[in-house]
Write an enzyme that holds these catalytic residues in place. Structure first.
Site, PDB file in Angstrom:
ATOM      1  CG  HIS A   1      -1.869   1.200   1.399  1.00 34.91           C
ATOM      2  ND1 HIS A   1      -3.007   1.045   1.257  1.00 34.91           N
ATOM      3  CD2 HIS A   1      -1.692   2.374   1.870  1.00 34.91           C
ATOM      4  CE1 HIS A   1      -3.761   2.261   1.419  1.00 34.91           C
ATOM      5  NE2 HIS A   1      -2.715   3.034   1.774  1.00 34.91           N
ATOM      6  CD  GLU A   2       1.462   3.684   3.702  1.00 33.74           C
ATOM      7  OE1 GLU A   2       1.832   4.624   2.911  1.00 33.74           O
ATOM      8  OE2 GLU A   2       0.520   3.306   4.568  1.00 33.74           O
TER       9      GLU A   2
ATOM     10  CG  HIS B   1       0.077   6.152  -0.823  1.00 32.88           C
ATOM     11  ND1 HIS B   1      -0.754   6.806  -1.556  1.00 32.88           N
ATOM     12  CD2 HIS B   1      -0.203   5.584   0.456  1.00 32.88           C
ATOM     13  CE1 HIS B   1      -2.112   6.641  -0.614  1.00 32.88           C
ATOM     14  NE2 HIS B   1      -1.723   5.940   0.353  1.00 32.88           N
TER      15      HIS B   1
ATOM     16  CG  HIS C   1       0.298   8.666  -6.819  1.00 32.68           C
ATOM     17  ND1 HIS C   1      -0.880   8.687  -6.474  1.00 32.68           N
ATOM     18  CD2 HIS C   1       0.339   9.324  -8.297  1.00 32.68           C
ATOM     19  CE1 HIS C   1      -1.865   9.355  -7.435  1.00 32.68           C
ATOM     20  NE2 HIS C   1      -0.999   9.739  -8.269  1.00 32.68           N
TER      21      HIS C   1
END
Length: 602
Positions: A392-393, A396, A399
């Protein structure tokens, strides 16, 4: 790292498991130089107050200075905070963080005049400057975004008055925060071992996952009996917050408080309404899941305190960090070689602070500055949940990496509306990979249960929250009183609708609205559901189409704020003004549900 062992000191963590903040500033002395640079730039900008209407050249100079000072401030602030997060007891970095915070106040005070002065410039004048002044065209998107708010911007005097009210307006949230985080004390409960433990909000989830139903019931009733004692106080706090939302929306001439909240992202109200309507359309799936949970737990009645306990037997899935890294790299192969190359760089080149140490900030996040590579803070434990958190991190982080490299500083930051898409997509691809490579029945059941709970918690539950917010704001706008009884009645009816006939809606759950801090940040939670749906839809496209979908997705990651969130998602292949992405996501949920039903029959 065993829980029974003392946490290691920062100095005891091997270098390969620490992030390299030296990539931002080789020494603290280099940080000091940027502090001085930011101060000087702030002074230069402050000196130009009152001059923006003079010429396009003057406007360009100030906007360029603003970019430079904010870019410098970002790096100064991020470095200080992340150094402190390594060990919050380190007084050196406590001091640097305090200084960075003070500098931030100074900088934002210095630039505070820029937006009001731009709004005071006639639109025709701005347009002519954009054509005449070389370099100003770079700021067209920024200027368009500022002037978009013109119909909702008041006179200078009125704006100053509203600004001075900001502390008063935030009072309901502050009051709730103090009551909820500092003053509320919960009773003792008896755990699975027969030992009395003090109930806290932090322990609540763990106790609600207990295999012992008595523990879950006692915990549930203890929590809500405590909140129940303060229902009128918290109702007054929440309704005051709702009244504040309505006041600001009317004062700024928005159609409604919902319109006001969605305007900053340029999101039409139809997106919000589509989400609720599409979830209503698919509530039979949620009801099937509730029936499945009831059957799997083997209970005559399913209560609200039975929602969090796993429905499969204990499964040992120990996943050390290095194994998690390799699994994530393999799972994200569908995103292509370039994404994989950057991902591998992030894992090996000092982006991640992996393990817990004495004094380290808890939880996980991705952060960084425009001029640095991204960073990820973890407190990794060897389990499935932490592997998903890492994926998940890193979503980020990549991105940010792509946006920072593709966009100038002005447009590199992305909106919260799209922020959770990249992170959740990584989780979706990881889950797809694990299910494709896991034959063990119990492990498959464990993973499916984990994923279905993500849908329940992020899509169905957050949409229920969003519907509650819409109802209560509409009632306030219609002049209807919002008492504790009325709030509880609305909340209970929503729980009946969302959970269906196989769920006993315990009376305590009608008080859940009392403990949701997001309700003090109006019309925010729907973004969790839309982000999850968009990510699930994009993951399906990437797995199904391959390269064309990957190229669209990488373009989305590189978009920053160069366009509005809905437009960026549409270019990636997801139209959130349509119910289709939500339907596609729920089709995935349906597939999981059907497989789990079959597995439980075997």
């Amino acid at each position: 790292m065993e829980k029974t062992k003392a946490l290691p000191k920062r100095s005891e963590i091997p270098a390969e498991y620490k992030w390299r903040l030296e990539d931002m500033y080789p020494t603290d002395a280099d940080w000091e130089q940027d502090v001085e640079k930011a101060k000087k730039l702030a002074e230069q900008i402050a000196a130009k107050k009152g001059t923006l209407s003079e010429s396009g050249k003057q406007l360009l100079e100030v906007l360029t200075l603003q970019d430079e000072v904010l870019k410098t401030l970002d790096q100064v602030y991020v470095y200080a905070r992340m150094r402190r997060d390594e060990d919050n007891a380190n007084s050196t970095y406590q001091g640097l963080t305090d200084r960075a915070t003070a500098l931030s106040t100074k900088v934002y005070s210095a630039i505070s005049y820029i937006q009001p002065e731009i709004l005071a410039i006639p639109t025709e004048t701005l347009e002519s400057w954009l054509k005449q002044e070389p370099g100003l065209e770079h700021y067209r998107i920024l200027l368009d975004e500022i002037t978009r708010f013109k119909p909702h911007t008041l006179s200078t005097e009125e704006e100053a008055l509203l600004a001075n009210m900001s502390e008063v307006a935030s009072a309901p949230s502050k009051i709730f925060g103090m009551l909820n985080n500092a003053d509320l004390k919960f009773p003792m409960v008896t755990d699975e071992n027969g030992e009395e433990v003090e109930l806290t909000k932090g322990r609540y989830t763990q106790l609600m996952e207990s295999k012992d139903r008595r523990v879950r019931k006692e915990t549930f009733e203890a929590l809500y009996s405590t909140y129940g004692k303060f229902r009128n106080t918290i109702a007054a706090s929440l309704t005051s917050s709702i009244k504040t939302d309505v006041f600001y929306a009317r004062t700024r001439k928005y159609k409604s408080s919902l319109h006001s909240a969605l305007f900053s992202d340029n999101v039409d109200i139809s997106v919000y309404d589509n989400l609720i309507a599409t979830i209503h359309e698919h509530l039979p799936l949620m009801h099937r899941y509730i029936a499945l949970r009831k059957k799997a737990l083997g209970v005559d009645e399913l209560h609200m305190y039975d929602l969090y306990v796993p429905i499969v037997p204990d499964v040992e899935m120990k996943i050390p960090y290095n194994q998690a890294v390799e699994t994530i790299k393999e799972a994200l192969r569908p995103l292509g070689e370039e994404y994989g190359r950057v991902l591998a760089e992030g894992f090996s080149q000092g982006w991640i602070d992996v393990y817990e140490n004495e004094g380290k900030t808890s939880g996980a996040y991705s952060w960084g500055a425009y001029t640095s590579h991204p960073y990820v803070l973890m407190n990794y434990q060897d389990n499935v949940n932490n592997m998903f958190t890492l994926a998940h991190e890193m979503g980020h982080a990549l991105h940010s990496y792509h946006s920072n490299r593709a966009q100038p500083y002005t447009y590199a930051d992305y909106k919260i509306f799209v922020a959770e898409v990249a992170s959740t997509l990584n989780e979706a691809l990881l889950m797809d990979h694990l299910l494709k490579t896991t034959d063990d029945k119990l492990k498959r059941m464990y993973l499916i249960n984990y994923y279905m709970e993500q849908f329940r918690g992020t899509v169905f539950r957050q949409t229920m929250f969003a519907e509650f917010e819409k109802i209560v704001h509409a009632k306030e706008e219609a002049g209807e009183p919002l008492t504790a009884e009325k709030l509880s009645e609305i909340y209970r009816e929503l729980n009946v609708k969302y959970h269906g006939p196989d769920m006993v809606i315990d009376k305590e759950i009608e008080l859940e609205w009392e403990r949701i801090p997001h309700f003090y940040r109006h019309f925010y939670v729907y973004k969790y559901a839309t982000g999850f749906s968009a990510a699930t839809s994009l993951a399906k496209q990437i797995l199904g189409e391959g390269q064309p979908a990957v190229e669209r997705y990488l373009s989305f990651l590189s978009g920053g704020s160069s366009d509005y969130p809905l437009n960026l998602l549409k270019k990636a292949g997801v139209d959130m003004t349509s119910p289709e992405p939500i339907r596609e996501a729920l089709a995935v949920f349906k597939g999981l549900l059907e497989e789990m039903e079959q597995l439980l029959e075997v």
